[in-house]
Design a protein around this motif. Structure first.
Motif, mmCIF file in Angstrom:
data_model
loop_
_atom_site.group_PDB
_atom_site.id
_atom_site.type_symbol
_atom_site.label_atom_id
_atom_site.label_comp_id
_atom_site.label_asym_id
_atom_site.label_seq_id
_atom_site.Cartn_x
_atom_site.Cartn_y
_atom_site.Cartn_z
ATOM 1 N N SER A 62 3.309 -5.258 -6.101
ATOM 2 C CA SER A 62 4.727 -4.081 -5.633
ATOM 3 C C SER A 62 6.159 -4.960 -5.974
ATOM 4 O O SER A 62 6.123 -6.063 -5.878
ATOM 5 C CB SER A 62 4.884 -3.882 -4.067
ATOM 6 O OG SER A 62 5.864 -3.486 -3.903
ATOM 7 N N PRO A 96 -0.228 -1.525 7.824
ATOM 8 C CA PRO A 96 0.259 -1.638 6.249
ATOM 9 C C PRO A 96 -0.668 -2.371 5.454
ATOM 10 O O PRO A 96 -1.504 -3.328 5.740
ATOM 11 C CB PRO A 96 1.753 -2.363 6.358
ATOM 12 C CG PRO A 96 1.641 -3.037 7.435
ATOM 13 C CD PRO A 96 0.722 -2.645 8.403
ATOM 14 N N ASP A 108 1.650 0.694 -5.148
ATOM 15 C CA ASP A 108 1.207 -0.521 -4.589
ATOM 16 C C ASP A 108 1.549 -0.685 -3.089
ATOM 17 O O ASP A 108 1.388 -1.792 -2.643
ATOM 18 C CB ASP A 108 1.918 -1.588 -5.459
ATOM 19 C CG ASP A 108 1.444 -1.611 -6.717
ATOM 20 O OD1 ASP A 108 0.284 -1.479 -7.188
ATOM 21 O OD2 ASP A 108 2.608 -1.619 -7.735
ATOM 22 N N GLU A 109 1.483 0.344 -2.356
ATOM 23 C CA GLU A 109 2.003 0.359 -0.761
ATOM 24 C C GLU A 109 1.335 1.346 -0.233
ATOM 25 O O GLU A 109 1.268 2.547 -0.640
ATOM 26 C CB GLU A 109 3.625 0.313 -0.681
ATOM 27 C CG GLU A 109 4.440 -0.780 -1.415
ATOM 28 C CD GLU A 109 5.671 -0.191 -2.004
ATOM 29 O OE1 GLU A 109 6.340 -0.734 -2.839
ATOM 30 O OE2 GLU A 109 6.270 0.763 -1.513
ATOM 31 N N ILE A 122 0.129 -4.032 1.125
ATOM 32 C CA ILE A 122 1.140 -4.223 0.475
ATOM 33 C C ILE A 122 0.433 -5.168 -0.966
ATOM 34 O O ILE A 122 -0.017 -6.078 -0.554
ATOM 35 C CB ILE A 122 2.234 -4.588 0.743
ATOM 36 C CG1 ILE A 122 2.961 -3.896 1.753
ATOM 37 C CG2 ILE A 122 3.477 -4.684 -0.549
ATOM 38 C CD1 ILE A 122 4.181 -4.503 2.388
ATOM 39 N N ARG A 136 0.071 7.172 1.764
ATOM 40 C CA ARG A 136 0.054 6.598 0.435
ATOM 41 C C ARG A 136 0.799 7.423 -0.540
ATOM 42 O O ARG A 136 1.134 8.682 -0.311
ATOM 43 C CB ARG A 136 -1.085 6.231 -0.066
ATOM 44 C CG ARG A 136 -1.834 7.449 -0.409
ATOM 45 C CD ARG A 136 -3.354 7.179 -0.825
ATOM 46 N NE ARG A 136 -4.068 8.407 -1.040
ATOM 47 C CZ ARG A 136 -5.254 8.460 -1.276
ATOM 48 N NH1 ARG A 136 -6.196 7.721 -1.327
ATOM 49 N NH2 ARG A 136 -6.059 9.677 -1.601
ATOM 50 N N ILE A 181 9.955 -2.606 2.439
ATOM 51 C CA ILE A 181 9.047 -1.484 2.727
ATOM 52 C C ILE A 181 8.735 -1.316 4.169
ATOM 53 O O ILE A 181 8.604 -0.096 4.371
ATOM 54 C CB ILE A 181 7.723 -2.269 1.950
ATOM 55 C CG1 ILE A 181 8.015 -2.304 0.493
ATOM 56 C CG2 ILE A 181 6.481 -1.398 2.098
ATOM 57 C CD1 ILE A 181 6.875 -3.260 -0.375
ATOM 58 N N GLN A 194 -2.319 -10.129 -0.819
ATOM 59 C CA GLN A 194 -2.125 -8.876 -0.432
ATOM 60 C C GLN A 194 -1.417 -8.932 1.204
ATOM 61 O O GLN A 194 -1.997 -9.791 2.012
ATOM 62 C CB GLN A 194 -3.318 -7.821 -0.064
ATOM 63 C CG GLN A 194 -4.102 -7.607 -1.532
ATOM 64 C CD GLN A 194 -5.548 -7.372 -1.412
ATOM 65 O OE1 GLN A 194 -5.796 -6.708 -0.410
ATOM 66 N NE2 GLN A 194 -6.541 -7.410 -2.227
ATOM 67 N N ALA A 209 7.156 5.139 -0.870
ATOM 68 C CA ALA A 209 6.208 4.322 -1.182
ATOM 69 C C ALA A 209 5.659 4.440 -2.563
ATOM 70 O O ALA A 209 5.585 5.503 -3.306
ATOM 71 C CB ALA A 209 4.746 4.547 -0.499
ATOM 72 N N THR A 267 9.052 -7.015 0.717
ATOM 73 C CA THR A 267 8.215 -6.673 1.672
ATOM 74 C C THR A 267 9.025 -6.202 3.065
ATOM 75 O O THR A 267 8.715 -5.327 3.564
ATOM 76 C CB THR A 267 7.308 -7.716 2.303
ATOM 77 O OG1 THR A 267 6.481 -8.226 1.134
ATOM 78 C CG2 THR A 267 6.445 -7.553 3.502
#
Length: 470
Positions: free
Chosen positions: A272, A266, A244-245, A268, A360, A279, A215, A241, A276
């Motif tokens: 996802s 954050p 998964d984020e 993640i 989220r 995001i 993660q 988002a 990254t």
């Protein structure tokens, strides 16, 4: 129940666990074993059951007094109210019931009601599974599960409540029953989001999930002067988002300077599908951080400990209220910032108070119908918690008023902007909120469940409905 005696010797002879009395070191340790001293009252007796069967004699002992002694139940002891304590009553402390057992088929895990999520995550990392639970290791499984149990995996898999397969419950009359979709279905419905007002859940059977892999976590830190840019970054993140984020935004004044600061933390999942950097881009470009630290952690257990050092420095006295917001409304964010800034600027002992925004994609949570469980906030939302913190007892009242005022502001503004009421999450309520607001359209059925399983209102700590069988 096996006794109607008020004789303490009779009670101790019937149980495997312990009865702790005021004045003993064990009593003091148990009585003070809460996340905040504001939660600790002074029970006349603390019963620590070593088995489920220890609890009915304790209930009978309390009921045999005239008038009956109040009964409270303590799992993790993290809730900032006094729900898990009692003044002069009987406290049933589940501290000795913390086992976590993976089923032989690896499809489910049995978790006793006194366990904390860290206990579950520790077994999970060793055995190669995950469950949906709270994001912090020290949160009690029992209290969070009956209140919903929202965590990092909830966007993909739903609430912890949605992944409960069955439960063992000690009822007010001393019966021990198994509740599931097939057995005691009304009770099973009620304990999934209706709070701890129907019995003591001494064991949960939870669905086991495959590990999600490493993660991404960390923090972006911004000066208070950048709050408008940070709010815009949060809104951009929220708009794109996936399940998964997520990102958690904090309003805070860290020592030693106590300057207004915004922190974005954050999270993640390895599941996802997005890069990254894509995001996190809003937190690097829309708002430019003063500092940034992004790390990879191997599992839920490690992630649940990431805030340990920060929380250890927080003022010890705590009260929390929270509301679900349908989206990160710019006007509400600005209004909350202004009110939080003013209070923490003018109240030095309350400047440790924070506002925590869990940004989220609601995902699977919103795919479950409101009436399917007792949990009400199902449509897309982001939970916001106001954590009032202070050191001095004489500041409690001012901090409590601030927290209540800010929660009421967010609730009323979101209702006005959305055009309907999303309710209040029972897990971060304080117990003085109208049950109709907390439980919404489910309140009628909850009253019937209360009448069926606790008509005498033995369980009356927290947000509790009146029994009504009609």
């Amino acid at each position: 129940m096996s006794t109607t005696s008020t004789n303490l010797t009779d009670l101790t002879s019937q149980i495997q666990g312990a009865v702790l009395l005021p004045g003993s070191p064990e009593y003091t340790q148990a009585q003070q074993g809460y996340h905040t001293p504001r939660s600790a009252l002074a029970p006349a007796y603390i019963v620590q059951p070593a088995a489920h069967t220890d609890i009915p004699p304790a209930l009978a002992f309390a009921a045999a007094h005239a008038p009956a002694l109040e009964v409270a139940v303590k799992g993790g002891g993290v809730h900032s109210g006094t729900w898990a304590s009692t003044a002069g009553g009987v406290l049933i402390d589940l501290a000795r019931l913390r086992s976590v057992t993976l089923a032989p088929d690896r499809e489910s895990v049995r978790v006793q009601g006194g366990a904390r999520w860290g206990d579950v995550y520790d077994v999970g990392r060793k055995e190669g599974f995950e469950v949906v639970g709270a994001p912090l290791w020290d949160v009690g499984v029992g209290g969070s599960m009956v209140g919903g149990a929202s965590g990092n995996l909830s966007g993909r898999y739903g609430l912890g409540t949605d992944n409960m397969l069955s439960a063992t419950v000690v009822l007010a009359d001393g019966r021990i029953v198994e509740a599931s979709e097939e057995k005691e279905a009304d009770l099973f419905w009620g304990i999934r989001g209706g709070g701890g007002q129907f019995g003591i859940v001494v064991e949960f059977v939870l669905r086991v999930l495959p590990p999600s892999g490493p993660q991404t976590a960390g923090s972006f830190v911004y000066p208070g002067s950048a709050h408008r840019e940070v709010f815009k970054a949060v809104q951009e993140f929220h708009a794109s988002a996936t399940v998964d984020e997520k990102a958690t935004l904090f309003f805070t004044r860290p020592a030693p300077d106590y300057e207004p600061t915004l922190i974005v933390a954050p999270w993640i999942s390895a599941k996802s599908a997005r890069a990254t950097d894509d995001i996190l881009r809003p937190f690097r470009t829309t708002a430019v951080p003063k500092t940034e630290k992004i790390i990879t952690v191997p599992d839920q257990f490690t992630a649940s400990h990431l805030s340990d050092a920060t929380r250890a420095l927080a003022p010890p006295r705590l009260t929390i209220r929270g509301v679900p917001l349908s989206q990160p409304w710019p006007e509400i964010m600005l209004g909350v910032w202004a009110r939080w800034y003013k209070f923490t600027e003018e109240n030095s002992d309350g400047r440790g108070s924070t506002v925590v925004w869990d940004v989220r994609n609601t995902g699977r949570i919103a795919e479950v119908d409101v009436g399917e469980t007792a949990y009400v906030p199902r449509e897309p939302h982001l939970p916001v918690a106001i954590q009032g913190r202070n050191t001095l007892p004489e500041t409690d009242e001012a901090v409590s008023k601030f927290v209540a005022s800010l929660a009421n502001y967010m609730h009323s503004e979101n209702t006005a902007l959305l055009g309907r009421d999303l309710g209040i999450m029972v897990s971060i309520a304080q117990g003085d909120e109208p049950v109709e607001v907390v439980f919404g359209q489910n309140v009628g059925r909850l009253r019937k469940v209360k009448a069926k399983y606790d008509p005498e209102r033995v369980w009356k700590r927290g947000v509790v409905v009146e029994p009504n069988s009609e």
